[in-house]
Each structure stands twice: as structure tokens, then as C-alpha cells.
Design a protein around this motif. Structure first.
Motif, mmCIF file in Angstrom:
data_model
loop_
_atom_site.group_PDB
_atom_site.id
_atom_site.type_symbol
_atom_site.label_atom_id
_atom_site.label_comp_id
_atom_site.label_asym_id
_atom_site.label_seq_id
_atom_site.Cartn_x
_atom_site.Cartn_y
_atom_site.Cartn_z
ATOM 1 N N ALA A 10 46.474 61.295 61.660
ATOM 2 C CA ALA A 10 46.440 59.802 61.483
ATOM 3 C C ALA A 10 47.318 59.274 62.644
ATOM 4 O O ALA A 10 48.400 59.703 62.917
ATOM 5 N N PRO A 11 46.834 58.341 63.467
ATOM 6 C CA PRO A 11 47.638 57.827 64.356
ATOM 7 C C PRO A 11 48.742 57.144 64.317
ATOM 8 O O PRO A 11 48.767 56.335 63.087
ATOM 9 N N ALA A 12 49.566 56.687 65.027
ATOM 10 C CA ALA A 12 51.173 55.889 64.783
ATOM 11 C C ALA A 12 50.718 54.568 64.680
ATOM 12 O O ALA A 12 51.072 53.905 64.050
ATOM 13 N N ARG A 13 49.509 54.239 65.391
ATOM 14 C CA ARG A 13 49.255 52.881 65.340
ATOM 15 C C ARG A 13 47.530 52.610 64.973
ATOM 16 O O ARG A 13 46.834 53.303 65.977
ATOM 17 N N VAL A 14 47.336 51.823 64.230
ATOM 18 C CA VAL A 14 45.918 51.522 63.856
ATOM 19 C C VAL A 14 45.353 50.558 64.961
ATOM 20 O O VAL A 14 45.913 49.575 65.142
ATOM 21 N N ARG A 15 44.256 50.912 65.691
ATOM 22 C CA ARG A 15 43.721 50.173 66.920
ATOM 23 C C ARG A 15 42.541 49.134 66.164
ATOM 24 O O ARG A 15 41.936 49.508 65.333
ATOM 25 N N ALA A 16 42.294 47.894 66.880
ATOM 26 C CA ALA A 16 41.730 46.923 66.207
ATOM 27 C C ALA A 16 40.328 47.269 66.340
ATOM 28 O O ALA A 16 39.521 47.159 65.138
ATOM 29 N N ARG A 47 29.082 58.186 76.167
ATOM 30 C CA ARG A 47 29.963 57.443 77.073
ATOM 31 C C ARG A 47 31.058 57.081 76.533
ATOM 32 O O ARG A 47 32.159 57.081 77.048
ATOM 33 N N TYR A 48 31.010 56.778 75.122
ATOM 34 C CA TYR A 48 32.551 56.228 74.544
ATOM 35 C C TYR A 48 33.051 57.072 73.778
ATOM 36 O O TYR A 48 34.194 56.593 72.974
ATOM 37 N N GLY A 49 32.539 58.177 73.366
ATOM 38 C CA GLY A 49 33.307 58.970 72.307
ATOM 39 C C GLY A 49 32.882 58.967 70.878
ATOM 40 O O GLY A 49 31.650 58.396 70.491
ATOM 41 N N ASP A 50 33.646 59.400 70.092
ATOM 42 C CA ASP A 50 33.347 59.657 68.638
ATOM 43 C C ASP A 50 33.321 58.435 67.751
ATOM 44 O O ASP A 50 33.027 58.503 66.557
ATOM 45 N N ALA A 51 33.928 57.244 68.472
ATOM 46 C CA ALA A 51 33.980 55.936 67.512
ATOM 47 C C ALA A 51 33.638 55.079 68.676
ATOM 48 O O ALA A 51 34.179 55.013 69.666
ATOM 49 N N VAL A 52 32.621 54.081 68.340
ATOM 50 C CA VAL A 52 31.954 53.131 69.147
ATOM 51 C C VAL A 52 31.558 52.111 68.408
ATOM 52 O O VAL A 52 31.170 51.966 67.261
ATOM 53 N N ARG A 53 31.978 50.916 68.864
ATOM 54 C CA ARG A 53 31.474 49.531 68.476
ATOM 55 C C ARG A 53 30.310 48.975 69.275
ATOM 56 O O ARG A 53 30.348 48.922 70.555
ATOM 57 N N LEU A 54 29.014 48.661 68.724
ATOM 58 C CA LEU A 54 27.975 48.172 69.293
ATOM 59 C C LEU A 54 27.806 46.721 68.935
ATOM 60 O O LEU A 54 27.292 46.591 67.772
ATOM 61 N N THR A 55 27.958 45.718 69.634
ATOM 62 C CA THR A 55 27.750 44.466 69.434
ATOM 63 C C THR A 55 26.481 43.966 69.793
ATOM 64 O O THR A 55 26.212 43.923 71.282
ATOM 65 N N ASN A 65 31.362 59.260 64.819
ATOM 66 C CA ASN A 65 30.490 60.582 65.023
ATOM 67 C C ASN A 65 31.493 61.787 65.014
ATOM 68 O O ASN A 65 31.243 62.845 66.124
ATOM 69 N N HIS A 66 32.313 62.034 64.321
ATOM 70 C CA HIS A 66 33.130 63.104 63.943
ATOM 71 C C HIS A 66 33.238 63.707 62.687
ATOM 72 O O HIS A 66 33.085 62.774 61.751
ATOM 73 N N PRO A 67 33.059 64.903 62.348
ATOM 74 C CA PRO A 67 33.183 65.487 61.097
ATOM 75 C C PRO A 67 34.005 64.656 60.334
ATOM 76 O O PRO A 67 33.827 64.467 58.672
ATOM 77 N N ASP A 68 35.412 64.473 60.458
ATOM 78 C CA ASP A 68 36.250 63.824 59.603
ATOM 79 C C ASP A 68 35.902 62.552 59.375
ATOM 80 O O ASP A 68 36.199 62.010 58.079
ATOM 81 N N HIS A 69 35.187 61.737 60.149
ATOM 82 C CA HIS A 69 34.744 60.288 60.132
ATOM 83 C C HIS A 69 33.842 60.395 58.855
ATOM 84 O O HIS A 69 33.738 59.668 57.922
ATOM 85 N N ALA A 70 32.664 61.278 58.932
ATOM 86 C CA ALA A 70 31.763 61.500 57.838
ATOM 87 C C ALA A 70 32.259 61.866 56.523
ATOM 88 O O ALA A 70 31.786 61.171 55.570
ATOM 89 N N THR A 343 35.498 46.573 51.419
ATOM 90 C CA THR A 343 36.850 46.291 51.828
ATOM 91 C C THR A 343 37.244 46.675 53.167
ATOM 92 O O THR A 343 36.373 47.593 53.804
ATOM 93 N N GLY A 344 38.347 46.118 53.615
ATOM 94 C CA GLY A 344 38.674 46.724 54.979
ATOM 95 C C GLY A 344 39.133 48.237 54.992
ATOM 96 O O GLY A 344 39.442 48.724 53.700
ATOM 97 N N ASP A 345 38.627 49.115 55.763
ATOM 98 C CA ASP A 345 39.242 50.366 55.891
ATOM 99 C C ASP A 345 39.771 50.828 57.276
ATOM 100 O O ASP A 345 39.809 49.939 58.143
ATOM 101 N N GLU A 346 40.248 51.997 57.303
ATOM 102 C CA GLU A 346 40.540 52.668 58.563
ATOM 103 C C GLU A 346 39.763 53.974 58.836
ATOM 104 O O GLU A 346 39.840 54.674 57.774
ATOM 105 N N VAL A 347 39.116 54.203 60.019
ATOM 106 C CA VAL A 347 38.451 55.270 60.098
ATOM 107 C C VAL A 347 38.781 55.876 61.465
ATOM 108 O O VAL A 347 38.507 55.193 62.426
ATOM 109 N N GLY A 348 39.339 56.997 61.789
ATOM 110 C CA GLY A 348 39.483 57.734 62.846
ATOM 111 C C GLY A 348 40.613 56.722 63.793
ATOM 112 O O GLY A 348 40.450 56.917 65.008
#
Length: 458
Positions: A10-16, A47-55, A65-70, A343-348
Motif C-alpha cells: 500500500a503506497p503512502a499516498r493514494v494517487r488520483a 506502454r503505461y503499466g499495470d494500471a491505466v486510465r483510458l478516456t 493488470n496485476h494479480p493483486d488488482h484482480a 462506491t469509491g475504492d482504491e486499487v493499486g
């Protein structure tokens, strides 16, 4: 050597938000969403890694795209998500069936049919599966030396035959239009997904007209199966009888009819589509790897001799099982597991807002270079018993994960093992020169345009 990535702390800071293509790339992403969904996802994680936002237009898709995320989305916090893109659009014809429903409705449905998939009951279905497999082999043998046969079509016929006999106690061979009707439904669901539902269904577009015909045909087939069972009760504990009894608890005659239709059509789709797709890809890959084909035949001859397979043979058909597992790694029958955050969540380490579309893709996860050596290569030895221990559980999820793990996975695997062993023992299927097998990412990962192959006797 495979580079094993450590579990993400778990990171120290949750990124937006995760990184991703800039907003101006939206039109290009939309074109990919329409024409090359697998390429879009593969390119994004590369290109962007295991967490990507596609708009894309007004929507943002959170791809993890990480086993922990799944594990987090599908299992640990599964209550925080409901079904999402693709299946939401399929609700037009599937209604609140097992694939698309959620909450208490889904729990009641799952509880109703779960006993039919217990190992003890499935063991008693091996004769029916073996008989349908024998019919498939006979049909293929009749094509030997007579030109190509569409293997994808034959796998659909097989899986519908098995479904009818093992779960519904019904002859689905009388409904040859089922496969085409489901194609019309899937085409519409994917069209609505990529157009974000912006094209009204009442417009007389060819796709819409085909969808309406497909929906009417599926309703007709479902109503006919239901009416026949009501008029000719089996007295057994088959799935169709259970669905009829369960739907009777719905308030009102119309609600009961709609619920029964939805649940039966969902069973018809899920019960044949994924296994048929897996077997099609299996025969394509086996054709391209002669060494695998020969080893499959040797095992089938050694274990089965000249008799039909039984459930007792499954533990000894180890290489056949390994081949199927590797097929489902490269071409998982369900290529995308879509969710919407309730509801809101935190993933990776990233914030996922309520209402966000979230995607876990077995297709990209199964090709993750951190967990799979030479991930594009077909290698059944990855699934040898000694090779499994150092791989994270959620790096391989061909049947989904968590509470919504595919209820029919054991029946599907028995069916696929029987077919692969029986065909490999007697026949060789060869693809046509210049006719590549192209994946088509619909509700399942099927072969675009069918799979014509020639048949030779061994």
C-alpha cells in the motif's frame, strides 16, 4: 527466467488517477475499441503499466493488470462492484440472468443452480458427454478427404448437445438457429458498448434489425423449451425444472415469464459459447504444433485405448489438461471481466471513483511478462505440476475469480478434455493455407469468421 514482481504494498499516498493516453487520443482509442479491442488493451498495458486510465469521450475506463488488482476487485472487495460494460448492454436480451444480475437476485440464482454442478453429480454425466463426443468424432470422420469443415460450428453443435443432455434434459439439436441468434445478440451488445449506447435501437439499421430477429428467435426457443418441460415434467433435478420452480417465486405472471426466459437464455449462452471457443482455439494451436499433437495422441491411446473416456480417466489425461490450460491462457474464453464501482475504492494505489468502469482482462493478465516467460509462445509445459507453485493464484483466471467464479468450469473442462483426447486419438485437423485464425473479442473470445479445417484419418 520469469521476473516475479513483488506484491504491491500500500503506497503512502493514494494517487488520483492511473496514467494513460492524453485526452486528444480519444478518437484513436475509439477506433481501436471498435476494430481491435485486444490490441487496444495490450498496447495500453505495454506502454503505461499495470494500471491505466483510458478516456474515450465521456467515459473513463480503469484497466488494472496485476494479480493483486484482480484479487481485490474480483474477490476481496467484490461487493463493491457490479457487472459492467458489454454485459450491461447484453441485458437487453439476457435480462437479469446469472451473467448480468447482481446482489440478492444473483445470490438466489446461484444458490438455485449450484447443486447441479457438484462433482458427484457431474461424475454421473460422463456417459452423456462421452456419447456426444463420439457423435462429434463420427461427424468429423465423415468429412475426411471431402474438403474443409467449420470446426467452430462443429464445436458449437457439440457443446449445445452436451448442455441439453447434462443440464436441461432436452434435445437442443432441434434448434439449429441458436448459434446464429446468439451471434446477433453479441454483435448488438458490442456495438452498444463501443457507441456508449448513443445510437437509438429504434433506428432501422441492419445490425438493429438482425438483433431484433435474434431476440425473437431466442425468446421462441426459450418459450418452446419451457412449455415442453411443463407439459412433460421429468421428475428429475435438472436445471430447467429448477429454473421453472425458481421463477414461480417472482411476483406476477409477466415477471415470472421474463425471469425464466432470462435465466434460460443465459444458461444457453454461457453453457456452450465458452467451451466451444476454447476447443476451436485448441484445434488451431494443436495444428500449428505437431509435437503437441503427437504427444496428445500418445496419451489418448495409452489411457483410453479404443474405448470412450470416463470421468475416472481425467486424472490420467494430464497432458491433455495441460494443453487446454495453456490454450485458455493465450485465448481465455472470457477476455474481459468488466465491473462498475458501486462506491469509491482504491486499487493499486489509485483512487477509483464511484460509478467508474473497471476492467480486469484475463487476456492481458495471462500475457504479463512478469509472470509468464515468453508469454506469446504456446507451451503446455507451463502447467506441469512442478511449474505451478511459484505463480500467483490470480495471475491465471480463465474462469474468473471470487464469488462469480464460473459455476460450470468443471463440466466445461471434462467436456473439453474428452473431446481433445478423442479427436487426437483418431483424427488430424489441418488449417487452410492463407486462412489465419483471428481472435474476435465479443462476449467470449471466438475465432472470427469460423475455423475451416480439413480432416485426415490417423
Amino acid at each position: 527466467m520469469v521476473v516475479h514482481l513483488p506484491p504491491q504494498a500500500a503506497p503512502a499516498r493514494v494517487r488520483a488517477a492511473p496514467p494513460g493516453p492524453p485526452l486528444w487520443a480519444g478518437p484513436a482509442l475509439f477506433r481501436q475499441l471498435v476494430s481491435d479491442r485486444l490490441g487496444m488493451l495490450s498496447g495500453a498495458v505495454s506502454r503505461y503499466g499495470d494500471a491505466v486510465r483510458l478516456t474515450i469521450g465521456p467515459k473513463s475506463l480503469y484497466l488494472f493488470n496485476h494479480p493483486d488488482h484482480a484479487k481485490h476487485v474480483l474477490a476481496d472487495n467484490n461487493a463493491g462492484y457490479r457487472k459492467g460494460l458489454g454485459l450491461a448492454e447484453a441485458r437487453r436480451v439476457l435480462g437479469d440472468g446469472l451473467l448480468t444480475s447482481h446482489g440478492q437476485v444473483w445470490r438466489d440464482q446461484r444458490r438455485s443452480i449450484q447443486p447441479l454442478f457438484q462433482n458427484k453429480r457431474l461424475a454421473g454425466q460422463d456417459t452423456a458427454v462421452a456419447e456426444e463426443t463420439g457423435r462429434l468424432v463420427a461427424r468429423l470422420r465423415a468429412h475426411a478427404g471431402r474438403g474443409p469443415v467449420d470446426v467452430a460450428h462443429e464445436m458449437t453443435a457439440l457443446t449445445l448437445g452436451v448442455l441439453g443432455r447434462t443440464l436441461l434434459e432436452a434435445d437442443l439439436g432441434a434448434y439449429e438457429s441458436i448459434g446464429h441468434a446468439f451471434e446477433g445478440v453479441q454483435d448488438q451488445a458490442m456495438f452498444e458498448m463501443v457507441t456508449l449506447g448513443a445510437v437509438p435501437l429504434w433506428l432501422p439499421l441492419p445490425l438493429h434489425l438482425r438483433f431484433r430477429r435474434s431476440r425473437r428467435e431466442l425468446h421462441r426457443i426459450a418459450d418452446a423449451l419451457i412449455a415442453h418441460r411443463i407439459e412433460h415434467p421429468t421428475g428429475g433435478d435438472d436445471l430447467l425444472s429448477r429454473l421453472i420452480a425458481s421463477a414461480g417465486q417472482a411476483p406476477g405472471e409477466r415477471a415470472a415469464r421474463d425471469r425464466l426466459r432470462a435465466e434460460l437464455i443465459t444458461v444457453l449462452l454461457a453453457g456452450h459459447e465458452t467451451t466451444a471457443s476454447t476447443l476451436s482455439w485448441a484445434f488451431h494451436l494443436i495444428d500449428r504444433h505437431p509435437g503437441v499433437r503427437e504427444r496428445l495422441r500418445e496419451e489418448a491411446v495409452s489411457v483410453l485405448g479404443d474405448r470412450p473416456p470416463t470421468v475416472a480417466d481425467l486424472p490420467r489425461l494430464t497432458y491433455t489438461t495441460m494443453v487446454l490450460e495453456e490454450v485458455m491462457r493465450l485465448y481465455p474464453p472470457v477476455w474481459a471481466l468488466t465491473r462498475v464501482a458501486v462506491t469509491g475504492d482504491e486499487v493499486g494505489g489509485y483512487r477509483v471513483p464511484a460509478g467508474a468502469d473497471v476492467l480486469i482482462s484475463p487476456y492481458t493478465l495471462h500475457r504479463h511478462p512478469g509472470w509468464w516467460r515468453e508469454p506469446e509462445r504456446f507451451d503446455p509445459e507451463r502447467f506441469a505440476p512442478e511449474a505451478r507453485s511459484d505463480r500467483p493464484r490470480y495471475a491465471y483466471i480463465p474462469f474468473g475469480a471470487g464469488p462469480r467464479f464460473c459455476v460450470g468450469s468443471h463440466l466445461g473442462m471434462m467436456e473439453a478434455v474428452f473431446v481433445l483426447a478423442s479427436v487426437a486419438r483418431e483424427l488430424r485437423l489441418t488449417g487452410l493455407p492463407g486462412r489465419p485464425a483471428v481472435p474476435e473479442a465479443m462476449l467470449s473470445l471466438r475465432v472470427r469468421g469460423g475455423l475451416p479445417m480439413t480432416v485426415s484419418l490417423l
